[in-house]
Design a protein around this motif. Structure first.
Motif, PDB file in Angstrom:
ATOM      1  N   GLY A 129      11.740  -1.280 -17.226  1.00 23.32           N
ATOM      2  CA  GLY A 129      10.515  -2.330 -16.865  1.00 23.32           C
ATOM      3  C   GLY A 129      10.283  -2.459 -15.217  1.00 23.32           C
ATOM      4  N   THR A 130      11.178  -1.831 -14.648  1.00 26.67           N
ATOM      5  CA  THR A 130      10.915  -1.905 -13.163  1.00 26.67           C
ATOM      6  C   THR A 130      11.461  -0.891 -12.194  1.00 26.67           C
ATOM      7  OG1 THR A 130      11.426  -4.197 -13.130  1.00 26.67           O
ATOM      8  CG2 THR A 130      11.556  -3.349 -11.044  1.00 26.67           C
ATOM      9  N   MET A 131      12.815  -0.215 -12.311  1.00 27.14           N
ATOM     10  CA  MET A 131      13.372   0.628 -11.525  1.00 27.14           C
ATOM     11  C   MET A 131      12.570   2.181 -11.704  1.00 27.14           C
ATOM     12  SD  MET A 131      15.333   1.590  -9.001  1.00 27.14           S
ATOM     13  CE  MET A 131      16.993   0.637  -8.877  1.00 27.14           C
ATOM     14  N   PHE A 132      12.577   2.796 -12.927  1.00 30.84           N
ATOM     15  CA  PHE A 132      12.123   3.966 -13.161  1.00 30.84           C
ATOM     16  C   PHE A 132      10.536   3.722 -13.374  1.00 30.84           C
ATOM     17  CE2 PHE A 132      16.091   4.442 -16.108  1.00 30.84           C
ATOM     18  CZ  PHE A 132      16.882   4.889 -14.988  1.00 30.84           C
ATOM     19  N   PRO A 133       9.901   3.159 -13.758  1.00 30.35           N
ATOM     20  CA  PRO A 133       8.407   3.003 -13.473  1.00 30.35           C
ATOM     21  C   PRO A 133       7.979   3.069 -12.074  1.00 30.35           C
ATOM     22  CG  PRO A 133       8.978   1.634 -15.051  1.00 30.35           C
ATOM     23  CD  PRO A 133      10.289   1.997 -14.571  1.00 30.35           C
ATOM     24  N   THR A 134       8.692   1.967 -11.284  1.00 30.27           N
ATOM     25  CA  THR A 134       8.341   1.954  -9.868  1.00 30.27           C
ATOM     26  C   THR A 134       8.468   3.419  -9.261  1.00 30.27           C
ATOM     27  OG1 THR A 134       8.695  -0.246  -9.813  1.00 30.27           O
ATOM     28  CG2 THR A 134       8.888   0.851  -7.786  1.00 30.27           C
ATOM     29  N   LEU A 135       9.514   4.190  -9.736  1.00 35.82           N
ATOM     30  CA  LEU A 135       9.767   5.426  -8.684  1.00 35.82           C
ATOM     31  C   LEU A 135       8.631   6.402  -9.322  1.00 35.82           C
ATOM     32  CD1 LEU A 135      11.689   7.189  -6.966  1.00 35.82           C
ATOM     33  CD2 LEU A 135      12.897   7.481  -9.071  1.00 35.82           C
ATOM     34  N   LEU A 136       8.364   6.225 -10.540  1.00 31.80           N
ATOM     35  CA  LEU A 136       7.329   7.397 -11.078  1.00 31.80           C
ATOM     36  C   LEU A 136       5.965   7.227 -10.517  1.00 31.80           C
ATOM     37  CD1 LEU A 136       8.496   7.255 -15.038  1.00 31.80           C
ATOM     38  CD2 LEU A 136       8.598   9.129 -13.100  1.00 31.80           C
ATOM     39  N   PHE A 137       5.562   5.818 -10.422  1.00 30.56           N
ATOM     40  CA  PHE A 137       4.402   5.469  -9.642  1.00 30.56           C
ATOM     41  C   PHE A 137       4.211   5.963  -8.224  1.00 30.56           C
ATOM     42  CE2 PHE A 137       3.117   2.645 -13.264  1.00 30.56           C
ATOM     43  CZ  PHE A 137       2.007   3.054 -13.538  1.00 30.56           C
ATOM     44  N   SER A 138       5.474   5.677  -7.566  1.00 29.33           N
ATOM     45  CA  SER A 138       5.587   6.034  -6.073  1.00 29.33           C
ATOM     46  C   SER A 138       5.279   7.618  -5.920  1.00 29.33           C
ATOM     47  CB  SER A 138       6.885   5.695  -5.539  1.00 29.33           C
ATOM     48  OG  SER A 138       6.967   4.084  -5.640  1.00 29.33           O
ATOM     49  N   TYR A 139       6.148   8.262  -6.788  1.00 32.65           N
ATOM     50  CA  TYR A 139       5.796   9.849  -6.564  1.00 32.65           C
ATOM     51  C   TYR A 139       4.465  10.269  -7.021  1.00 32.65           C
ATOM     52  CZ  TYR A 139      10.514  11.325  -5.515  1.00 32.65           C
ATOM     53  OH  TYR A 139      11.677  11.445  -5.072  1.00 32.65           O
ATOM     54  N   ALA A 140       3.907   9.737  -8.039  1.00 33.23           N
ATOM     55  CA  ALA A 140       2.688  10.008  -8.450  1.00 33.23           C
ATOM     56  C   ALA A 140       1.597   9.901  -7.204  1.00 33.23           C
ATOM     57  CB  ALA A 140       2.078   9.085  -9.641  1.00 33.23           C
ATOM     58  N   GLU A 141       1.648   8.795  -6.434  1.00 33.74           N
ATOM     59  CA  GLU A 141       0.704   8.540  -5.508  1.00 33.74           C
ATOM     60  C   GLU A 141       0.787   9.346  -4.281  1.00 33.74           C
ATOM     61  OE1 GLU A 141      -0.380   4.542  -4.483  1.00 33.74           O
ATOM     62  OE2 GLU A 141       0.260   3.726  -6.466  1.00 33.74           O
ATOM     63  N   THR A 142       1.840  10.234  -4.340  1.00 33.51           N
ATOM     64  CA  THR A 142       1.885  11.205  -3.102  1.00 33.51           C
ATOM     65  C   THR A 142       1.004  12.262  -3.354  1.00 33.51           C
ATOM     66  OG1 THR A 142       3.808  12.301  -4.292  1.00 33.51           O
ATOM     67  CG2 THR A 142       4.512  10.711  -2.712  1.00 33.51           C
ATOM     68  N   GLU A 143       0.497  12.388  -4.714  1.00 33.97           N
ATOM     69  CA  GLU A 143      -0.638  13.312  -4.909  1.00 33.97           C
ATOM     70  C   GLU A 143      -1.997  13.194  -5.523  1.00 33.97           C
ATOM     71  OE1 GLU A 143      -0.233  16.688  -4.347  1.00 33.97           O
ATOM     72  OE2 GLU A 143       1.827  16.649  -3.650  1.00 33.97           O
ATOM     73  N   ILE A 144      -1.956  11.845  -6.067  1.00 36.00           N
ATOM     74  CA  ILE A 144      -3.432  11.291  -6.594  1.00 36.00           C
ATOM     75  C   ILE A 144      -3.478   9.944  -6.045  1.00 36.00           C
ATOM     76  CG2 ILE A 144      -2.973  12.222  -8.733  1.00 36.00           C
ATOM     77  CD1 ILE A 144      -2.068  10.075 -10.160  1.00 36.00           C
ATOM     78  N   ASP A 145      -4.957   9.517  -6.347  1.00 37.78           N
ATOM     79  CA  ASP A 145      -5.193   8.359  -5.529  1.00 37.78           C
ATOM     80  C   ASP A 145      -4.669   7.244  -6.068  1.00 37.78           C
ATOM     81  OD1 ASP A 145      -6.805   9.581  -3.802  1.00 37.78           O
ATOM     82  OD2 ASP A 145      -8.873   9.281  -4.650  1.00 37.78           O
ATOM     83  N   SER A 146      -4.396   6.062  -5.475  1.00 39.14           N
ATOM     84  CA  SER A 146      -3.931   4.712  -5.938  1.00 39.14           C
ATOM     85  C   SER A 146      -4.780   4.209  -7.429  1.00 39.14           C
ATOM     86  CB  SER A 146      -3.854   3.675  -5.173  1.00 39.14           C
ATOM     87  OG  SER A 146      -5.156   3.235  -4.388  1.00 39.14           O
ATOM     88  N   THR A 147      -6.015   4.309  -7.250  1.00 42.06           N
ATOM     89  CA  THR A 147      -6.803   3.997  -8.174  1.00 42.06           C
ATOM     90  C   THR A 147      -6.694   4.740  -9.440  1.00 42.06           C
ATOM     91  OG1 THR A 147      -8.613   5.285  -7.167  1.00 42.06           O
ATOM     92  CG2 THR A 147      -8.742   3.157  -6.585  1.00 42.06           C
ATOM     93  N   ILE A 148      -6.532   6.087  -9.294  1.00 51.17           N
ATOM     94  CA  ILE A 148      -6.282   6.985 -10.534  1.00 51.17           C
ATOM     95  C   ILE A 148      -4.908   6.607 -11.298  1.00 51.17           C
ATOM     96  CG2 ILE A 148      -5.908   9.170 -11.320  1.00 51.17           C
ATOM     97  CD1 ILE A 148      -8.865   8.491 -10.728  1.00 51.17           C
ATOM     98  N   ALA A 149      -3.941   6.263 -10.475  1.00 51.91           N
ATOM     99  CA  ALA A 149      -2.719   5.877 -10.975  1.00 51.91           C
ATOM    100  C   ALA A 149      -2.778   4.296 -11.551  1.00 51.91           C
ATOM    101  CB  ALA A 149      -1.589   5.493  -9.811  1.00 51.91           C
ATOM    102  N   SER A 150      -3.538   3.616 -11.041  1.00 48.04           N
ATOM    103  CA  SER A 150      -3.697   2.276 -11.820  1.00 48.04           C
ATOM    104  C   SER A 150      -4.633   2.390 -13.092  1.00 48.04           C
ATOM    105  CB  SER A 150      -4.511   1.415 -10.915  1.00 48.04           C
ATOM    106  OG  SER A 150      -5.725   1.637 -10.844  1.00 48.04           O
ATOM    107  N   ILE A 151      -5.546   3.392 -13.018  1.00 44.11           N
ATOM    108  CA  ILE A 151      -6.284   3.759 -14.553  1.00 44.11           C
ATOM    109  C   ILE A 151      -5.486   4.253 -15.503  1.00 44.11           C
ATOM    110  CG2 ILE A 151      -8.031   5.154 -15.429  1.00 44.11           C
ATOM    111  CD1 ILE A 151      -9.303   4.931 -12.414  1.00 44.11           C
ATOM    112  N   LEU A 152      -4.197   5.270 -15.224  1.00 42.81           N
ATOM    113  CA  LEU A 152      -3.563   5.725 -16.135  1.00 42.81           C
ATOM    114  C   LEU A 152      -2.551   4.889 -16.698  1.00 42.81           C
ATOM    115  CD1 LEU A 152      -2.707   9.177 -14.112  1.00 42.81           C
ATOM    116  CD2 LEU A 152      -3.937   8.889 -16.539  1.00 42.81           C
TER     117      LEU A 152
END
Length: 304
Positions: A75-98
């Protein structure tokens, strides 16, 4: 206050907090790696929650600690890490949409793994909201063709974890206060978060003296206190007041807030994205509107 009104207040408050989190992650990544950002966010949140809510941990029964631990990581540790890595390549808005796939995944996991029933109107609302999210993704991809959208898989995996966590909270931890759940789950995350910071040389004096690092640290403190600590308490309480599908429908509102911050930060935005946001809001309305109290109007549950 009436619980029906209260849950809507919590829902929109969470949308504001979590919708703002994605731009804070983006700013935090200017000075820190995804692993450092995750660990620092968890550590700051954990210390804050232990200070204000340690007494609430006594509410947790011995048999419930396994669910608290699982909730902390998925609920916290793993999702936070995945979103952080995602935002190294895609926009923050796209990450929020997904991230808006969470309600659909919460519905599916609830039926498949937690013996939940769902109503036709919930399913319809989820599909409409998901359609709006797809429109947002397509519009974003057309505006940013050079981004690596394979990294978009990471937020979807994180969303699946959020979906499982929502059902775990409602099924196994519904009798614990929202603050108690949040404090307990972060209490178990403090040691691994601290170990990660040591391993990644976070405490190096020269590293911390950098101006970019100090600026990013400020953003992460805001992210930890508001986007994580306060938001977790509100979300846990929202789960208790409603159900996993309603609670996770906040992820349909999050992209609208994230798009606003992304636009201010120079991320591209067009009318197609605005229209898709309206579709998302309509999906939330359909999924959660109440019918008149007549027997013939009561929704019939769909069997799994």
């Amino acid at each position: 206050m009436n619980s029906n009104y209260l849950k809507w207040i919590f829902l929109f408050s969470l949308a504001l907090l979590w919708g703002s989190s994605f731009i804070l992650i983006k700013k935090g990544l200017d000075g820190f790696s995804p692993l450092q950002l995750t660990a620092l966010r968890v550590l700051i949140t954990g210390i804050f929650l232990v200070i204000i809510g340690f007494k609430k941990v006594k509410q947790i029964k011995k048999s419930q600690w396994k669910w608290i631990i699982i909730s902390g990581f998925i609920g916290t540790m793993f999702p936070t890490l995945l979103f952080s890595y995602a935002e190294t390549e895609i926009d923050s808005t796209i990450a929020s949409i997904l991230n808006s796939t969470v309600p659909l995944l919460a519905l599916i996991t609830g039926v498949l793994f937690f013996s939940k029933q769902f109503f036709k109107k919930q399913f319809t609302g989820v599909i409409v909201g998901l359609a709006g999210s797809v429109l947002l993704i397509l519009a974003g991809a057309s505006l940013n063709p050079n981004q690596n959208y394979w990294f978009g898989v990471l937020p979807v995996i994180a969303s699946l974890m959020y979906a499982f966590n929502a059902n775990i909270l409602k099924t196994y931890l519904d009798d614990i206060s929202a603050l108690g759940i949040a404090t307990g789950s972060f209490l178990v995350l403090i040691p691994p978060a601290f170990a990660i910071l040591i391993f990644t040389d976070f405490f190096d004096v020269e590293f911390l003296a950098q101006e970019t690092v100090q600026t990013s640290l400020g953003y992460i403190v805001l992210l930890a206190l508001f986007g994580t600590a306060l938001a977790k308490i509100l979300f846990n309480r929202l789960i208790q007041l409603s159900d996993p599908v309603f609670s996770t429908s906040v992820t349909y509102l999050i992209p609208i807030v994230a798009l606003f911050w992304g636009f201010l930060d120079g991320e591209k935005f067009n009318l197609y994205q605005l229209a898709a946001g309206v579709v998302i809001l309509f999906g939330v309305y359909i999924s959660n509107r109440k019918k008149k109290q007549k027997k013939e109007d009561k929704a019939k549950p769909v069997e799994a």
